[in-house]
Enzyme design. Structure first.
Site, PDB file in Angstrom:
ATOM      1  N   GLY A 102      32.716  44.639  39.999  1.00  0.00           N
ATOM      2  CA  GLY A 102      31.980  44.183  38.830  1.00  0.00           C
ATOM      3  C   GLY A 102      30.755  44.994  38.476  1.00  0.00           C
ATOM      4  N   GLN A 103      30.527  46.113  39.154  1.00  0.00           N
ATOM      5  CA  GLN A 103      29.365  46.945  38.833  1.00  0.00           C
ATOM      6  C   GLN A 103      29.477  47.432  37.384  1.00  0.00           C
ATOM      7  OE1 GLN A 103      31.367  47.439  41.424  1.00  0.00           O
ATOM      8  NE2 GLN A 103      30.154  47.309  43.268  1.00  0.00           N
ATOM      9  N   SER A 104      28.342  47.616  36.739  1.00  0.00           N
ATOM     10  CA  SER A 104      28.351  48.030  35.334  1.00  0.00           C
ATOM     11  C   SER A 104      29.111  49.333  35.130  1.00  0.00           C
ATOM     12  CB  SER A 104      26.930  48.133  34.786  1.00  0.00           C
ATOM     13  OG  SER A 104      26.175  49.032  35.553  1.00  0.00           O
ATOM     14  N   LEU A 130      31.815  50.188  36.487  1.00  0.00           N
ATOM     15  CA  LEU A 130      33.258  49.946  36.565  1.00  0.00           C
ATOM     16  C   LEU A 130      33.791  49.081  35.428  1.00  0.00           C
ATOM     17  CD1 LEU A 130      33.547  49.187  40.387  1.00  0.00           C
ATOM     18  CD2 LEU A 130      34.133  51.304  39.218  1.00  0.00           C
TER      19      LEU A 130
END
Length: 171
Positions: free
Chosen positions: A69-71, A73
Site C-alpha cells: 500500500g505504499q504510495s 506502489l
C-alpha cells in the site's frame, strides 16, 4: 446455451475465486491474510510488491492477492484488477489522519486494529467515509482485528455470499 452461461456453470464447479486485498500502507493487509491462513502474525514487515496465498473457506478456493500500500506502489494497483472477483479494502481504524484519503472505498471494508485503544468503531468509519452514499455497489464495513483474528470470518463470509449470489445465481 450461451458462452456466459457455460462459463458460469464451469465456475460453479470450480468454486475458485480471486480476491484482491488493498489498503494504505500499514493498514494490516498482510497480517489479516496471515491470520486467515493460520500463520504466525508476529514480525510482519511491509509488503514491497505483493503476496499471493491460496486459502480454503466454505468450499471455496480463494486466491488472495495482498498488494503493498505504499504510495509508490498504488499506481500499479490497476494491474491487479483483471479477473478479480472480490475486493477487500483494509482500513487502519487507529489512523484518523488518513481516513479522508479513503473516501470512495467500496465492497468489503475491514475496519482493522479494533483491538487498539482509541480505535474508531466501524460505525464512525462508516460515517467518515460516507459509505451510506454508495449506491452502485453492495458494501459492508466489518470491525476486526487482524492481529487477534477477531471478526475476520464474518466479513469473509459476507464477501463469499455476495460474490456467490452474483456469479452463481440459483437456477
Amino acid at each position: 446455451m450461451g458462452l456466459l452461461t457455460i462459463l458460469k456453470k464451469m465456475r460453479e464447479k470450480e468454486r475458485e475465486l480471486r480476491l484482491l486485498v488493498l489498503g494504505l500502507d500499514n493498514a494490516g493487509k498482510t497480517t489479516l491474510l496471515k491470520r486467515l491462513n493460520g500463520e504466525d502474525v508476529g514480525g510482519t514487515s511491509p509488503t514491497l510488491g505483493f503476496n499471493i496465498k491460496t486459502l480454503e473457506h466454505r468450499g471455496f478456493q480463494l486466491h488472495v492477492w495482498d498488494v503493498g500500500g505504499q504510495s509508490s506502489l498504488r499506481s500499479y494497483w490497476r494491474n491487479y484488477f483483471e479477473s478479480t472477483d472480490g475486493l477487500v479494502w483494509v482500513v487502519d481504524s487507529s489512523d484518523r489522519q488518513r481516513l479522508q484519503r479513503l473516501a470512495g472505498a467500496t465492497l468489503l471494508v475491514f475496519a482493522n486494529k479494533q483491538d487498539l485503544p482509541g480505535a474508531l468503531p466501524a460505525g464512525a468509519i462508516r460515517q467518515a467515509l460516507d459509505l451510506d452514499s454508495i449506491r452502485s455497489h453492495r458494501w459492508r464495513i466489518q470491525g476486526c482485528s487482524a492481529f487477534t483474528g477477531r471478526d475476520l470470518l464474518p466479513g469473509l463470509d459476507w464477501l463469499l455470499d455476495n460474490i456467490g449470489g452474483r456469479l452463481c445465481p440459483p437456477d
